[in-house]
Design an enzyme around this catalytic site. Structure first.
Site, PDB file in Angstrom:
ATOM      1  CB  THR A 162      -7.291  -1.235   0.856  1.00  0.00           C
ATOM      2  OG1 THR A 162      -7.273  -1.571  -0.532  1.00  0.00           O
ATOM      3  CG2 THR A 162      -6.194  -1.992   1.572  1.00  0.00           C
ATOM      4  N   GLY A 202     -16.515  -4.143  -6.063  1.00  0.00           N
ATOM      5  CA  GLY A 202     -16.678  -2.957  -5.221  1.00  0.00           C
ATOM      6  C   GLY A 202     -16.244  -1.675  -5.922  1.00  0.00           C
ATOM      7  CE  LYS A 219     -11.624  -0.308  -0.876  1.00  0.00           C
ATOM      8  NZ  LYS A 219     -11.544   0.248  -2.227  1.00  0.00           N
ATOM      9  CG  ASN A 268     -12.288   4.784   0.611  1.00  0.00           C
ATOM     10  OD1 ASN A 268     -13.120   5.573   1.056  1.00  0.00           O
ATOM     11  ND2 ASN A 268     -11.369   5.143  -0.243  1.00  0.00           N
ATOM     12  CB  SER A 310      -0.922   0.016   1.228  1.00  0.00           C
ATOM     13  OG  SER A 310      -1.554   1.276   1.307  1.00  0.00           O
ATOM     14  CE  LYS A 311       2.684   3.208  -5.835  1.00  0.00           C
ATOM     15  NZ  LYS A 311       4.127   3.366  -5.783  1.00  0.00           N
ATOM     16  CG  ASP A 328     -12.315   3.723  -3.532  1.00  0.00           C
ATOM     17  OD1 ASP A 328     -11.166   4.190  -3.391  1.00  0.00           O
ATOM     18  OD2 ASP A 328     -12.675   2.641  -3.022  1.00  0.00           O
TER      19      ASP A 328
HETATM   20  P1  NDP Z   1     -13.598  -7.190  -6.488  1.00  0.00           P
HETATM   21  O1  NDP Z   1     -12.946  -8.427  -5.977  1.00  0.00           O
HETATM   22  O2  NDP Z   1     -14.724  -6.588  -5.721  1.00  0.00           O
HETATM   23  O3  NDP Z   1     -14.151  -7.490  -7.999  1.00  0.00           O
HETATM   24  C1  NDP Z   1     -13.342  -8.105  -8.949  1.00  0.00           C
HETATM   25  C2  NDP Z   1     -13.958  -7.959 -10.361  1.00  0.00           C
HETATM   26  O4  NDP Z   1     -12.979  -8.398 -11.300  1.00  0.00           O
HETATM   27  C3  NDP Z   1     -15.205  -8.801 -10.591  1.00  0.00           C
HETATM   28  O5  NDP Z   1     -16.058  -8.118 -11.477  1.00  0.00           O
HETATM   29  C4  NDP Z   1     -14.634 -10.071 -11.265  1.00  0.00           C
HETATM   30  O6  NDP Z   1     -15.537 -10.716 -12.136  1.00  0.00           O
HETATM   31  C5  NDP Z   1     -13.541  -9.448 -12.097  1.00  0.00           C
HETATM   32  N1  NDP Z   1     -12.452 -10.352 -12.463  1.00  0.00           N
HETATM   33  C6  NDP Z   1     -11.512 -10.888 -11.634  1.00  0.00           C
HETATM   34  N2  NDP Z   1     -10.622 -11.611 -12.341  1.00  0.00           N
HETATM   35  C7  NDP Z   1     -11.027 -11.539 -13.641  1.00  0.00           C
HETATM   36  C8  NDP Z   1     -10.518 -12.078 -14.855  1.00  0.00           C
HETATM   37  N3  NDP Z   1      -9.423 -12.833 -14.884  1.00  0.00           N
HETATM   38  N4  NDP Z   1     -11.161 -11.791 -16.017  1.00  0.00           N
HETATM   39  C9  NDP Z   1     -12.268 -11.012 -16.001  1.00  0.00           C
HETATM   40  N5  NDP Z   1     -12.805 -10.466 -14.880  1.00  0.00           N
HETATM   41  C10 NDP Z   1     -12.188 -10.730 -13.710  1.00  0.00           C
HETATM   42  O7  NDP Z   1     -12.410  -6.153  -6.708  1.00  0.00           O
HETATM   43  P2  NDP Z   1     -12.457  -4.564  -6.584  1.00  0.00           P
HETATM   44  O8  NDP Z   1     -13.596  -4.032  -7.354  1.00  0.00           O
HETATM   45  O9  NDP Z   1     -12.309  -4.164  -5.151  1.00  0.00           O
HETATM   46  O10 NDP Z   1     -11.071  -4.142  -7.299  1.00  0.00           O
HETATM   47  C11 NDP Z   1     -10.938  -4.271  -8.692  1.00  0.00           C
HETATM   48  C12 NDP Z   1      -9.603  -3.673  -9.159  1.00  0.00           C
HETATM   49  O11 NDP Z   1      -9.563  -2.275  -8.922  1.00  0.00           O
HETATM   50  C13 NDP Z   1      -8.398  -4.280  -8.443  1.00  0.00           C
HETATM   51  O12 NDP Z   1      -7.430  -4.582  -9.425  1.00  0.00           O
HETATM   52  C14 NDP Z   1      -7.910  -3.160  -7.538  1.00  0.00           C
HETATM   53  O13 NDP Z   1      -6.514  -3.214  -7.389  1.00  0.00           O
HETATM   54  C15 NDP Z   1      -8.334  -1.919  -8.314  1.00  0.00           C
HETATM   55  N6  NDP Z   1      -8.572  -0.740  -7.438  1.00  0.00           N
HETATM   56  C16 NDP Z   1      -7.895   0.438  -7.674  1.00  0.00           C
HETATM   57  C17 NDP Z   1      -8.111   1.566  -6.886  1.00  0.00           C
HETATM   58  C18 NDP Z   1      -7.344   2.826  -7.141  1.00  0.00           C
HETATM   59  O14 NDP Z   1      -7.388   3.734  -6.304  1.00  0.00           O
HETATM   60  N7  NDP Z   1      -6.651   2.950  -8.248  1.00  0.00           N
HETATM   61  C19 NDP Z   1      -9.080   1.560  -5.772  1.00  0.00           C
HETATM   62  C20 NDP Z   1      -9.740   0.278  -5.599  1.00  0.00           C
HETATM   63  C21 NDP Z   1      -9.478  -0.814  -6.415  1.00  0.00           C
HETATM   64  P3  NDP Z   1     -16.480 -11.951 -11.646  1.00  0.00           P
HETATM   65  O15 NDP Z   1     -17.643 -11.335 -10.919  1.00  0.00           O
HETATM   66  O16 NDP Z   1     -16.882 -12.611 -12.925  1.00  0.00           O
HETATM   67  O17 NDP Z   1     -15.625 -12.829 -10.763  1.00  0.00           O
END
Ligand code: NDP
Length: 261
Positions: A61, A124, A65, A86, A16-17, A101
């Site tokens: 995070t 999320g 959440k 968050n 985490s940053k 977010d």
């Molecule tokens: P969740 O675990 O809540 O959701 C994950 C999502 O990704 C689901 O829709 C899932 O689909 C999909 N998914 C996972 N693996 C695959 C794959 N191989 N191919 C296609 N779809 C896939 O995660 P979050 O929403 O919390 O986080 C999502 C991303 O956002 C993370 O990478 C996180 O690092 C990033 N993030 C960045 C932030 C920022 O400030 N820049 C803040 C918060 C998050 P399914 O329902 O089909 O399993």
């Protein structure tokens, strides 16, 4: 008055940053406070750990959440709708929960307001982005690999489909909010579908804060790209305003960016 302590809870948390970003601003603004990371094993323990550590505020995070949402006594508009918190601030013995977010995503667009948006993923982060876009009058289409997570969006009136049922491809903004590309070299959906979706796009946006296969594909389609680093910075900027109770000068974004790189 004793030094105030803040922390980010998550698992894993070593990457985490957030401590870098918040401590940079505490130094810059001469605030006597300190921000650390905390590896939480059990989300149910979040509230008791918040109090036993003597925190004034915290960020939360993955994957806690929703636990943070439950732990709070009061929640802001976004947290309420998204069902996830968050940012937590302690005020007069009560925990106030926020979701930064959503405004963080919007601010990271630098004033770009697309007429149409495709949101890949339904987790999320997608919830936060969908509500952030809706607040600006932009109704995204939410597309996901699986059906299960789409029910949240359907129940709230968002147009939502599985990738297999995505038939329209006219989007100015295409966002990858899936975790595909985080630790593997996979695309969020198949290449052909992605190329169709990116066809008329002005911006391809990945929430992950590194160069992902999704962003590489967008480059190959000559679409402008943006990683999630600015979203990370802006969510921290709004969280810091909540922690400090101060309206920050936008120049502080540069201080955070410098600390993050
Ligand atoms: P969740 O675990 O809540 O959701 C994950 C999502 O990704 C689901 O829709 C899932 O689909 C999909 N998914 C996972 N693996 C695959 C794959 N191989 N191919 C296609 N779809 C896939 O995660 P979050 O929403 O919390 O986080 C999502 C991303 O956002 C993370 O990478 C996180 O690092 C990033 N993030 C960045 C932030 C920022 O400030 N820049 C803040 C918060 C998050 P399914 O329902 O089909 O399993």
């Amino acid at each position: 008055m004793s030094k105030e302590l803040f922390a980010v809870f998550g698992n894993p948390i070593g990457h985490s940053k957030s401590p870098l970003l918040h401590n940079a601003l505490f130094r810059e603004l001469c605030i006597d406070a300190c921000y650390t990371r905390y590896l939480l094993e059990d989300g149910e323990a979040l509230k008791s750990r918040f109090f036993s550590l003597g925190l004034s505020g915290a960020n939360v995070t993955v994957p806690f959440k929703e636990n943070a949402f439950e732990a709070c006594d009061e929640r802001d508009y976004y947290a309420q709708n998204i069902g996830a918190v968050n940012t937590i601030k302690l005020k007069e013995g009560k925990l106030y929960g926020y979701n930064t977010d959503a405004p963080g995503f919007m601010a990271s667009l630098d004033g770009f307001r697309p007429k149409s948006a495709l949101l890949l993923g339904a987790g999320g982060t997608a919830r936060a982005i969908a509500y952030a876009l809706r607040a600006e009058g932009i109704e995204p289409i939410v597309a996901n690999r699986g059906e299960a997570r789409l029910s949240f969006f359907k129940e709230r009136g968002f147009c939502s489909v599985t990738f297999a049922n995505l038939k329209s491809f006219d989007f100015e903004l295409v966002i990858n909010s899936t975790s595909a590309g985080l630790e593997s070299d996979s695309l969020p959906c198949d290449k052909e579908l992605l190329h169709s979706a990116l066809g008329g796009a002005k911006l391809a946006y990945d929430c992950i804060y590194k160069e992902t296969p999704f962003l590489k594909e967008a480059h190959s389609c000559r679409v402008e790209t943006k990683s999630g680093l600015d979203m990370l910075i802006w969510q921290a900027f709004f969280a810091f305003e909540i922690f400090s109770g101060k309206k920050l000068d936008q120049k502080m974004v540069e201080v955070m960016k410098y600390a993050a790189y």
